[in-house]
Scaffold this motif. Structure first.
Motif, PDB file in Angstrom:
ATOM      1  N   ARG A  45      -5.661  16.563  -8.596  1.00  0.00           N
ATOM      2  CA  ARG A  45      -4.801  14.963  -8.058  1.00  0.00           C
ATOM      3  C   ARG A  45      -3.364  15.612  -7.583  1.00  0.00           C
ATOM      4  N   LEU A  46      -2.672  14.507  -8.140  1.00  0.00           N
ATOM      5  CA  LEU A  46      -1.488  14.969  -7.790  1.00  0.00           C
ATOM      6  C   LEU A  46      -0.633  14.005  -8.865  1.00  0.00           C
ATOM      7  N   LEU A  47       0.684  15.669  -9.443  1.00  0.00           N
ATOM      8  CA  LEU A  47       1.815  15.482 -10.217  1.00  0.00           C
ATOM      9  C   LEU A  47       3.008  14.961  -9.651  1.00  0.00           C
ATOM     10  N   LEU A  48       3.755  13.349 -10.195  1.00  0.00           N
ATOM     11  CA  LEU A  48       4.953  13.022 -10.197  1.00  0.00           C
ATOM     12  C   LEU A  48       5.584  13.538 -10.431  1.00  0.00           C
ATOM     13  N   VAL A  49       6.769  14.209 -11.536  1.00  0.00           N
ATOM     14  CA  VAL A  49       7.066  14.802 -12.359  1.00  0.00           C
ATOM     15  C   VAL A  49       8.705  14.093 -12.150  1.00  0.00           C
ATOM     16  N   ASN A  50       9.341  13.898 -13.314  1.00  0.00           N
ATOM     17  CA  ASN A  50      10.922  12.546 -12.649  1.00  0.00           C
ATOM     18  C   ASN A  50      11.621  13.052 -14.112  1.00  0.00           C
ATOM     19  N   LYS A  51      12.662  14.092 -13.387  1.00  0.00           N
ATOM     20  CA  LYS A  51      13.495  14.788 -14.492  1.00  0.00           C
ATOM     21  C   LYS A  51      14.598  13.643 -14.314  1.00  0.00           C
ATOM     22  N   GLN A  52      15.427  13.273 -15.772  1.00  0.00           N
ATOM     23  CA  GLN A  52      16.061  12.150 -16.112  1.00  0.00           C
ATOM     24  C   GLN A  52      17.561  12.831 -17.037  1.00  0.00           C
ATOM     25  N   GLY A  53      18.811  12.165 -16.913  1.00  0.00           N
ATOM     26  CA  GLY A  53      19.631  12.794 -17.104  1.00  0.00           C
ATOM     27  C   GLY A  53      20.500  13.713 -16.160  1.00  0.00           C
ATOM     28  N   LEU A  54      21.748  13.943 -17.273  1.00  0.00           N
ATOM     29  CA  LEU A  54      22.504  15.489 -15.903  1.00  0.00           C
ATOM     30  C   LEU A  54      21.959  16.501 -16.162  1.00  0.00           C
ATOM     31  N   THR A  55      21.549  16.777 -17.826  1.00  0.00           N
ATOM     32  CA  THR A  55      20.996  18.419 -17.947  1.00  0.00           C
ATOM     33  C   THR A  55      19.594  18.058 -17.519  1.00  0.00           C
ATOM     34  N   GLY A  56      18.688  17.055 -17.370  1.00  0.00           N
ATOM     35  CA  GLY A  56      17.261  17.333 -17.210  1.00  0.00           C
ATOM     36  C   GLY A  56      16.679  17.906 -18.049  1.00  0.00           C
ATOM     37  N   SER A  57      17.104  16.985 -18.549  1.00  0.00           N
ATOM     38  CA  SER A  57      16.556  17.480 -20.752  1.00  0.00           C
ATOM     39  C   SER A  57      15.489  16.438 -20.635  1.00  0.00           C
ATOM     40  N   LYS A  58      15.453  15.633 -20.132  1.00  0.00           N
ATOM     41  CA  LYS A  58      14.105  14.081 -20.363  1.00  0.00           C
ATOM     42  C   LYS A  58      13.258  14.115 -19.392  1.00  0.00           C
ATOM     43  N   VAL A  59      11.652  14.601 -18.942  1.00  0.00           N
ATOM     44  CA  VAL A  59      11.133  15.078 -18.086  1.00  0.00           C
ATOM     45  C   VAL A  59      10.126  13.594 -18.346  1.00  0.00           C
ATOM     46  N   GLU A  60       9.374  13.710 -17.334  1.00  0.00           N
ATOM     47  CA  GLU A  60       8.537  12.300 -17.127  1.00  0.00           C
ATOM     48  C   GLU A  60       7.568  12.938 -16.434  1.00  0.00           C
ATOM     49  N   TYR A  61       6.511  13.010 -16.702  1.00  0.00           N
ATOM     50  CA  TYR A  61       4.759  13.616 -15.964  1.00  0.00           C
ATOM     51  C   TYR A  61       4.382  12.412 -14.915  1.00  0.00           C
ATOM     52  N   LEU A  62       3.901  11.968 -14.750  1.00  0.00           N
ATOM     53  CA  LEU A  62       2.603  11.240 -13.933  1.00  0.00           C
ATOM     54  C   LEU A  62       1.661  11.921 -12.988  1.00  0.00           C
ATOM     55  N   SER A  63       0.716  11.886 -13.452  1.00  0.00           N
ATOM     56  CA  SER A  63      -0.544  11.927 -13.198  1.00  0.00           C
ATOM     57  C   SER A  63      -1.361  11.127 -12.582  1.00  0.00           C
ATOM     58  N   ILE A  64      -2.494  11.496 -11.454  1.00  0.00           N
ATOM     59  CA  ILE A  64      -2.665  10.237 -10.206  1.00  0.00           C
ATOM     60  C   ILE A  64      -3.574  11.036  -9.698  1.00  0.00           C
ATOM     61  N   PRO A  65      -5.398  10.792 -10.161  1.00  0.00           N
ATOM     62  CA  PRO A  65      -6.230  11.432  -9.247  1.00  0.00           C
ATOM     63  C   PRO A  65      -6.270  11.063  -8.623  1.00  0.00           C
ATOM     64  N   TYR A  66      -7.110  12.236  -7.324  1.00  0.00           N
ATOM     65  CA  TYR A  66      -6.654  11.635  -5.954  1.00  0.00           C
ATOM     66  C   TYR A  66      -7.801  10.191  -5.642  1.00  0.00           C
ATOM     67  N   ARG A  67      -8.617  10.213  -6.865  1.00  0.00           N
ATOM     68  CA  ARG A  67     -10.169   9.281  -6.589  1.00  0.00           C
ATOM     69  C   ARG A  67      -9.448   8.405  -6.843  1.00  0.00           C
ATOM     70  N   ALA A  68      -8.160   7.868  -7.169  1.00  0.00           N
ATOM     71  CA  ALA A  68      -7.188   6.949  -7.905  1.00  0.00           C
ATOM     72  C   ALA A  68      -6.926   5.495  -5.909  1.00  0.00           C
ATOM     73  N   ILE A  69      -6.294   6.828  -5.332  1.00  0.00           N
ATOM     74  CA  ILE A  69      -5.441   6.542  -4.104  1.00  0.00           C
ATOM     75  C   ILE A  69      -6.178   6.255  -3.066  1.00  0.00           C
ATOM     76  N   VAL A  70      -5.539   4.600  -2.961  1.00  0.00           N
ATOM     77  CA  VAL A  70      -6.642   4.178  -2.253  1.00  0.00           C
ATOM     78  C   VAL A  70      -6.134   3.707  -0.735  1.00  0.00           C
ATOM     79  N   MET A  71      -4.754   3.877  -0.989  1.00  0.00           N
ATOM     80  CA  MET A  71      -3.866   3.716   0.429  1.00  0.00           C
ATOM     81  C   MET A  71      -2.251   4.724   0.120  1.00  0.00           C
ATOM     82  N   TYR A  72      -1.590   4.822   1.287  1.00  0.00           N
ATOM     83  CA  TYR A  72      -0.481   5.417   1.172  1.00  0.00           C
ATOM     84  C   TYR A  72       0.401   5.199   2.297  1.00  0.00           C
TER      85      TYR A  72
END
Length: 72
Positions: A45-72
């Motif tokens: 899969r593809l993991l997207l990591v978004n760190k927010q705020g000045l300290t980067g203490s809030k982190v959002e992870y998005l997991s996208i399996p390759y089978r779900a990617i149909v176009m780029y």
């Protein structure tokens, strides 16, 4: 990465950070960083990591399996 382009990160350095997120047998393949955000490619899969705020203490992870990617 300061000019707006994603720079490649060393996968070995990121292994400890992503170990709790990986499925059994899943391995990190490539990683690219943009300021504090990351795009990590595994063999499943593809993991997207978004760190927010000045300290980067809030982190959002998005997991996208390759089978779900149909176009780029």
């Amino acid at each position: 990465t300061l000019l707006g382009h994603a720079g490649e990160k060393n996968v070995a350095d990121l292994h400890d950070e992503f170990a709790p997120l990986l499925a059994q047998g899943e391995t990190l393949q490539r990683a690219f960083g943009f300021v504090r955000d990351l795009m990590v490619f595994t063999d499943l899969r593809l993991l997207l990591v978004n760190k927010q705020g000045l300290t980067g203490s809030k982190v959002e992870y998005l997991s996208i399996p390759y089978r779900a990617i149909v176009m780029y």
